[in-house]
Design a protein around this motif. Structure first.
Motif, PDB file in Angstrom:
ATOM      1  N   LEU A  27     -34.581 -32.798 -52.504  1.00  0.00           N
ATOM      2  CA  LEU A  27     -34.014 -33.887 -53.143  1.00  0.00           C
ATOM      3  C   LEU A  27     -34.793 -35.050 -54.052  1.00  0.00           C
ATOM      4  CD1 LEU A  27     -32.361 -34.873 -49.754  1.00  0.00           C
ATOM      5  CD2 LEU A  27     -31.253 -34.077 -51.599  1.00  0.00           C
ATOM      6  N   VAL A  28     -36.280 -35.031 -53.852  1.00  0.00           N
ATOM      7  CA  VAL A  28     -37.097 -35.791 -54.547  1.00  0.00           C
ATOM      8  C   VAL A  28     -37.133 -35.183 -55.874  1.00  0.00           C
ATOM      9  CG1 VAL A  28     -39.406 -36.420 -54.949  1.00  0.00           C
ATOM     10  CG2 VAL A  28     -38.291 -37.033 -52.727  1.00  0.00           C
ATOM     11  N   THR A  29     -37.100 -33.671 -56.067  1.00  0.00           N
ATOM     12  CA  THR A  29     -37.309 -32.992 -57.315  1.00  0.00           C
ATOM     13  C   THR A  29     -35.847 -33.286 -57.894  1.00  0.00           C
ATOM     14  OG1 THR A  29     -38.544 -31.575 -56.242  1.00  0.00           O
ATOM     15  CG2 THR A  29     -37.584 -30.855 -58.248  1.00  0.00           C
ATOM     16  N   VAL A  30     -34.754 -33.341 -57.169  1.00  0.00           N
ATOM     17  CA  VAL A  30     -33.508 -33.787 -58.009  1.00  0.00           C
ATOM     18  C   VAL A  30     -33.645 -34.943 -58.600  1.00  0.00           C
ATOM     19  CG1 VAL A  30     -31.169 -33.898 -57.608  1.00  0.00           C
ATOM     20  CG2 VAL A  30     -32.239 -31.878 -56.506  1.00  0.00           C
ATOM     21  N   LEU A  31     -34.055 -36.167 -57.945  1.00  0.00           N
ATOM     22  CA  LEU A  31     -33.905 -37.328 -58.411  1.00  0.00           C
ATOM     23  C   LEU A  31     -34.971 -37.371 -59.744  1.00  0.00           C
ATOM     24  CD1 LEU A  31     -34.070 -39.384 -55.026  1.00  0.00           C
ATOM     25  CD2 LEU A  31     -32.314 -39.269 -56.772  1.00  0.00           C
ATOM     26  N   ALA A  32     -36.068 -36.785 -59.424  1.00  0.00           N
ATOM     27  CA  ALA A  32     -37.098 -36.739 -60.641  1.00  0.00           C
ATOM     28  C   ALA A  32     -36.419 -36.007 -62.037  1.00  0.00           C
ATOM     29  CB  ALA A  32     -38.494 -36.036 -60.179  1.00  0.00           C
ATOM     30  N   GLY A  33     -35.607 -35.157 -61.520  1.00  0.00           N
ATOM     31  CA  GLY A  33     -34.622 -34.458 -62.663  1.00  0.00           C
ATOM     32  C   GLY A  33     -33.974 -35.315 -63.265  1.00  0.00           C
ATOM     33  N   CYS A  34     -33.117 -36.367 -62.582  1.00  0.00           N
ATOM     34  CA  CYS A  34     -32.235 -36.848 -63.101  1.00  0.00           C
ATOM     35  C   CYS A  34     -33.264 -38.350 -63.887  1.00  0.00           C
ATOM     36  CB  CYS A  34     -31.612 -37.998 -62.028  1.00  0.00           C
ATOM     37  SG  CYS A  34     -30.359 -37.071 -61.063  1.00  0.00           S
ATOM     38  N   VAL A  35     -34.221 -38.762 -63.375  1.00  0.00           N
ATOM     39  CA  VAL A  35     -35.282 -39.671 -64.278  1.00  0.00           C
ATOM     40  C   VAL A  35     -35.424 -39.070 -65.570  1.00  0.00           C
ATOM     41  CG1 VAL A  35     -37.138 -40.762 -64.364  1.00  0.00           C
ATOM     42  CG2 VAL A  35     -36.095 -41.090 -62.216  1.00  0.00           C
ATOM     43  N   ALA A 154     -27.460 -38.385 -58.085  1.00  0.00           N
ATOM     44  CA  ALA A 154     -28.604 -39.368 -57.624  1.00  0.00           C
ATOM     45  C   ALA A 154     -27.970 -39.996 -56.337  1.00  0.00           C
ATOM     46  CB  ALA A 154     -28.793 -40.437 -58.593  1.00  0.00           C
ATOM     47  N   THR A 155     -26.452 -40.147 -56.312  1.00  0.00           N
ATOM     48  CA  THR A 155     -26.136 -40.803 -55.091  1.00  0.00           C
ATOM     49  C   THR A 155     -26.156 -39.827 -53.939  1.00  0.00           C
ATOM     50  OG1 THR A 155     -24.388 -41.936 -56.479  1.00  0.00           O
ATOM     51  CG2 THR A 155     -23.878 -41.700 -54.264  1.00  0.00           C
ATOM     52  N   GLY A 156     -25.591 -38.481 -54.209  1.00  0.00           N
ATOM     53  CA  GLY A 156     -25.893 -37.694 -53.233  1.00  0.00           C
ATOM     54  C   GLY A 156     -27.260 -37.292 -52.510  1.00  0.00           C
TER      55      GLY A 156
END
Length: 208
Positions: A27-35, A154-156
């Motif tokens: 999930l942190v990797t997904v958030l990093a991808g969003c950034v 990001a929300t998920g």
């Protein structure tokens, strides 16, 4: 992930440490991808604005003053771009939204998030074609699709991280009872104490 549903009473808040760490890293990797995506698509950071995307698809070979020339994308090239993204983004959405299913959110927000996510994906995949056909609203749909995808991911991800590490502590401090585990598939037909309905050959959805 189906094995989690087969475990009676499983929620993200009750996951064992190894599962929590694995899901947290994902999930942190997904958030990093969003950034990174925000930086890429921010005009201030040198990324793609709506005009940049329009130029990238339609080309700017007639603009002799441009510092960099872009040839117009052919339909085959656009198809290759869509092909590269459709499976990867669909699977990423599926995994994140599948984890959201293991949170105590009600059905309404979960369904809304799923519809918004895959609707945004559809806009993102159709927008290059609309840009190619020079539809005036295509830059807007491209922005809307990208924004929707980032918002859903990001929300998920944040909702799952909260449930993994913080929600249970808040409930204990406030004296709130732990929510029941999500009931997959056809919960009204389930009578095996929290097991997966797939274990019951006679289980059928309620047609009424």
């Amino acid at each position: 992930m189906t094995r989690f549903y087969k475990q009676s009473g499983f929620t993200l808040a009750r996951a064992n440490p190894s599962t929590r760490i694995l899901l947290t890293l994902f999930l942190v990797t997904v958030l990093a991808g969003c950034v990174v995506a925000l930086l890429q698509y921010s005009g201030k950071s040198g990324g793609f604005s709506s005009q940049d995307a329009q130029r990238w698809v339609q080309g700017n070979e007639q603009d002799f003053e441009s510092e960099e020339l872009y040839p117009e994308k052919s339909p085959r090239e656009i198809l290759a771009i869509v092909h590269d993204h459709i499976f990867a983004m669909a699977m990423l959405l599926f995994v994140v939204l599948h984890l959201v299913e293991l949170t105590p959110w009600s059905e309404g927000p979960k369904i809304t998030l799923s519809l918004l996510g895959y609707g945004s994906l559809a806009l993102s995949l159709l927008s290059p074609w609309w840009l190619h056909w020079q539809w005036s609203l295509a830059p807007l749909t491209l922005r809307a699709g990208g924004t929707g995808l980032l918002l859903v991911l990001a929300t998920g991800s944040l909702a799952c991280l909260d449930e993994l590490w913080f929600a249970a502590r808040r409930r204990r401090k406030s004296g709130t009872k732990e929510p029941d585990a999500p009931a997959p598939l056809f919960p009204e037909k389930r009578n095996n104490g929290g097991g997966c309905p797939l274990d019951q050959p006679d289980s059928q959805p309620d047609d009424s």
